[in-house]
Design a protein around this motif. Structure first.
Motif, PDB file in Angstrom:
ATOM      1  N   ASN A   1       0.822  -1.208   0.000  1.00 15.43           N
ATOM      2  CA  ASN A   1       0.000   0.000   0.000  1.00 15.43           C
ATOM      3  C   ASN A   1       0.860   1.264   0.000  1.00 15.43           C
ATOM      4  N   GLU A   2       1.957   1.223   0.753  1.00 15.00           N
ATOM      5  CA  GLU A   2       2.840   2.389   0.764  1.00 15.00           C
ATOM      6  C   GLU A   2       3.469   2.599  -0.612  1.00 15.00           C
ATOM      7  N   GLU A   3       3.877   1.508  -1.266  1.00 15.47           N
ATOM      8  CA  GLU A   3       4.443   1.638  -2.599  1.00 15.47           C
ATOM      9  C   GLU A   3       3.416   2.192  -3.588  1.00 15.47           C
ATOM     10  N   LEU A   4       2.195   1.670  -3.515  1.00 10.88           N
ATOM     11  CA  LEU A   4       1.156   2.175  -4.399  1.00 10.88           C
ATOM     12  C   LEU A   4       0.850   3.635  -4.119  1.00 10.88           C
ATOM     13  N   TYR A   5       0.887   4.022  -2.859  1.00  6.69           N
ATOM     14  CA  TYR A   5       0.629   5.431  -2.525  1.00  6.69           C
ATOM     15  C   TYR A   5       1.737   6.321  -3.070  1.00  6.69           C
ATOM     16  N   ASP A   6       2.979   5.848  -2.968  1.00  4.42           N
ATOM     17  CA  ASP A   6       4.086   6.628  -3.518  1.00  4.42           C
ATOM     18  C   ASP A   6       3.948   6.776  -5.033  1.00  4.42           C
ATOM     19  N   LYS A   7       3.556   5.687  -5.714  1.00  7.78           N
ATOM     20  CA  LYS A   7       3.353   5.773  -7.161  1.00  7.78           C
ATOM     21  C   LYS A   7       2.202   6.714  -7.501  1.00  7.78           C
ATOM     22  N   PHE A   8       1.183   6.700  -6.692  1.00 11.08           N
ATOM     23  CA  PHE A   8       0.063   7.605  -6.909  1.00 11.08           C
ATOM     24  C   PHE A   8       0.504   9.055  -6.765  1.00 11.08           C
ATOM     25  N   GLN A   9       1.279   9.351  -5.721  1.00  8.63           N
ATOM     26  CA  GLN A   9       1.759  10.712  -5.527  1.00  8.63           C
ATOM     27  C   GLN A   9       2.678  11.136  -6.669  1.00  8.63           C
TER      28      GLN A   9
ATOM     29  N   SER B   1       2.517  10.054  -9.729  1.00  6.81           N
ATOM     30  CA  SER B   1       1.652  10.321 -10.885  1.00  6.81           C
ATOM     31  C   SER B   1       0.981  11.679 -10.759  1.00  6.81           C
ATOM     32  N   GLN B   2       0.548  12.021  -9.560  1.00  3.45           N
ATOM     33  CA  GLN B   2      -0.077  13.324  -9.354  1.00  3.45           C
ATOM     34  C   GLN B   2       0.901  14.463  -9.639  1.00  3.45           C
ATOM     35  N   ARG B   3       2.133  14.281  -9.182  1.00  2.00           N
ATOM     36  CA  ARG B   3       3.140  15.313  -9.449  1.00  2.00           C
ATOM     37  C   ARG B   3       3.409  15.437 -10.947  1.00  2.00           C
ATOM     38  N   LEU B   4       3.474  14.290 -11.635  1.00  3.00           N
ATOM     39  CA  LEU B   4       3.701  14.323 -13.070  1.00  3.00           C
ATOM     40  C   LEU B   4       2.553  15.007 -13.798  1.00  3.00           C
ATOM     41  N   ILE B   5       1.328  14.749 -13.358  1.00  2.99           N
ATOM     42  CA  ILE B   5       0.163  15.389 -13.982  1.00  2.99           C
ATOM     43  C   ILE B   5       0.215  16.902 -13.779  1.00  2.99           C
TER      44      ILE B   5
ATOM     45  N   GLU C   1       1.177  22.271 -16.005  1.00  4.83           N
ATOM     46  CA  GLU C   1       1.853  23.569 -15.975  1.00  4.83           C
ATOM     47  C   GLU C   1       2.561  23.840 -17.304  1.00  4.83           C
ATOM     48  N   ARG C   2       3.155  22.813 -17.897  1.00  8.71           N
ATOM     49  CA  ARG C   2       3.807  22.988 -19.179  1.00  8.71           C
ATOM     50  C   ARG C   2       2.789  23.335 -20.269  1.00  8.71           C
ATOM     51  N   LEU C   3       1.634  22.647 -20.227  1.00  7.38           N
ATOM     52  CA  LEU C   3       0.600  22.949 -21.214  1.00  7.38           C
ATOM     53  C   LEU C   3       0.020  24.341 -21.014  1.00  7.38           C
TER      54      LEU C   3
END
Length: 499
Positions: free
Chosen positions: A342-350, A352-356, A361-363
């Motif tokens: 769950n911690e790994e999935l949460y880190d991946k989720f965060q 992804s949110q940062r990447l979005i 911002e670039r767009l």
């Protein structure tokens, strides 16, 4: 077996003792001298009887111990009738317990089959489990009213036993199918489950009400307690046995079908009324004061036997506690692993949110607000409806080779667990959704035009990246009944030659 009845305590004890005597008589045991304390009903069998009544209710208990030889161990059968507590609401509890105590402590106990005394009691009493009637013969579900009552029983929070429902296949008569298939299939479930036969006229209504937990086509489904009909993942808790498995070998299917109810009966906690019954302390019958030496020796031998029984019972309780500690350790380890996942999935989720946010911002910097905040136009994944359809669609995956047995794979459809199908499709299509993985190596970091392609830095040709948790993907993709092998794509030729 633990059931309740609306009969009062006195009537239930009378019925229980009558059926017990009939059971002992069928085993050709001597029932003429039954009384309080220990009675030898045969050379290899004893019957202990005790009872008590008071402020905490009343109970009567019979315990028979059979030792057929020095190496066979001891079979212990216990019958308890309990009533009188305020929370019982006028109910009388009846418990039948069969267990094997091996002669060697290192030998695993033999599995117990359903005793005749359980069938005798179910036929003589109006036994119930929550709202359901517990009988030896399966009841037919034929109309809408029966379906509504059955669904209420399945959702009853006080239900302790599983409910086993058999269906009638198309073209078969319900009565003939019940006598030739269902009754032999249910022969080991008496007292362990509530039994039903779903007639063809009621299947559509039942499966419509339980869309995530259906049963049809001559199959049999075991519905565990605490059913949640509105939650799709809950379907995995309620296993299905297909018609093909049943007709292949009814006797073997009956043994498999009884495994889960037997395990549940041995693990589920007893009602509070039965938990308050004190442990049985066997006593010899009182003797006259002028007993001779031979009688005293016999009493001494009997006391030594009781001491050995108490020691054996204490050893069994210690083993049970040890097993529970071992299970607790496994559960804690699994919980720790899930917490890490769950911690790994949460880190991946965060991440992804940062990447979005970064991409938006670039767009925004380019003035493309519609793309930054518009709905994602991603192609929807069309999942196969069955494992048979999945096998047919393997032609869509040019780099996947199926090396398993298609018949065994198609049998997974009878399990009615849709998650398995989705996980299998995810694991097989994940390389296709990553075209970069099939791109041949080019000049760049780690590559040199003066070195051959084979000597460059090796990167995984097929990264093990999947949108599903890796344990699920691995368990599905490497299953013995659903194996895959990835076919390597044509290798890009390099014009580089060693100098």
């Amino acid at each position: 077996m633990v059931v309740s009845t609306v009969s009062n305590y006195v009537d239930t004890c009378a019925i229980a003792e009558r059926e017990l005597i009939g059971w002992l008589t069928s085993k050709r045991y001597d029932t003429s001298g039954l009384a309080e304390g220990r009675t030898e009903v045969a050379d290899h069998a004893t019957l202990d009887r005790d009872h008590e009544s008071g402020m905490n209710g009343a109970y009567s208990r019979w315990r028979m111990r059979e030792t057929f030889s020095a190496t066979s161990g001891t079979w212990q059968s216990t019958l308890v009738v309990r009533s009188g507590l305020p929370e019982d609401e006028g109910r009388t509890w009846v418990q039948v317990d069969i267990e094997h105590q091996p002669a060697d402590a290192n030998v695993f106990p033999a599995p117990a089959s359903t005793p005749k005394i359980a069938r005798f009691l179910l036929d003589a009493l109006e036994a119930r489990d929550g709202q359901a009637d517990v009988t030896t013969a399966p009841a037919f579900i034929e109309d809408d009213d029966d379906v509504d009552d059955l669904i209420e029983e399945l959702c009853d929070s006080s239900r302790r036993m599983p409910v086993v429902i058999a269906t009638v296949p198309f073209g078969k008569g319900p009565d003939d199918w019940s006598k030739t298939v269902v009754e032999p299939l249910f022969r080991n479930l008496h007292g362990l489950a509530v039994l039903y036969i779903l007639a063809p006229t009621a299947q559509a209504r039942f499966n419509g009400a339980l869309e995530f937990h259906p049963v049809f086509g001559g199959g049999v489904r075991t519905y565990m307690p605490e059913l949640d009909p509105a939650w799709k993942p809950d379907a995995q808790r309620h296993p299905v046995m297909s018609r093909r498995t049943i007709e292949a070998d009814v006797r073997r299917a009956a043994s498999i079908l009884a495994t889960l109810p037997q395990r549940l009966a041995s693990r589920v906690a007893l009602p509070a009324a039965l938990l308050r019954v004190p442990r049985q302390r066997t006593r010899l019958r009182p003797r006259s004061d002028n007993a001779d030496i031979e009688q005293l020796r016999n009493d001494y031998a009997a006391l030594i036997l009781l001491l050995n029984e108490a020691e054996q019972a204490e050893g069994m309780r210690v083993n049970e506690v040890s097993d529970l500690y071992a299970e607790l350790t496994v559960a804690e380890r699994a919980a720790h692993d899930l917490q890490g996942e769950n911690e790994e999935l949460y880190d991946k989720f965060q991440e992804s949110q940062r990447l979005i946010r970064f991409l938006r911002e670039r767009l925004e910097g380019t003035g493309d607000f519609a793309t930054a905040y518009g709905a994602a136009d991603a192609p929807a994944i069309t999942y196969p409806e069955s494992f048979a359809e999945l096998l047919d669609r393997l032609g869509e995956l040019p780099f996947i080779v199926f090396t398993g047995n298609s018949k065994i794979t198609q049998k997974l459809d009878s399990q009615s667990v849709n998650n398995w199908l989705n996980v299998a499709w995810h694991s097989t299509t994940s390389p296709r959704r990553r075209p970069a993985a099939r791109r041949p190596a080019t000049s760049g970091a780690g590559a040199s035009p003066t070195r051959p392609a084979s000597s460059r830095s090796r990167q995984p040709r097929w990264p093990c990246v999947s949108p599903i948790p890796s344990p699920k993907a691995a368990s599905c993709a490497t299953s013995a009944c659903f194996p895959f092998r990835r076919r390597s794509p044509p290798r890009a030729r390099s014009s580089c030659r060693p100098t």
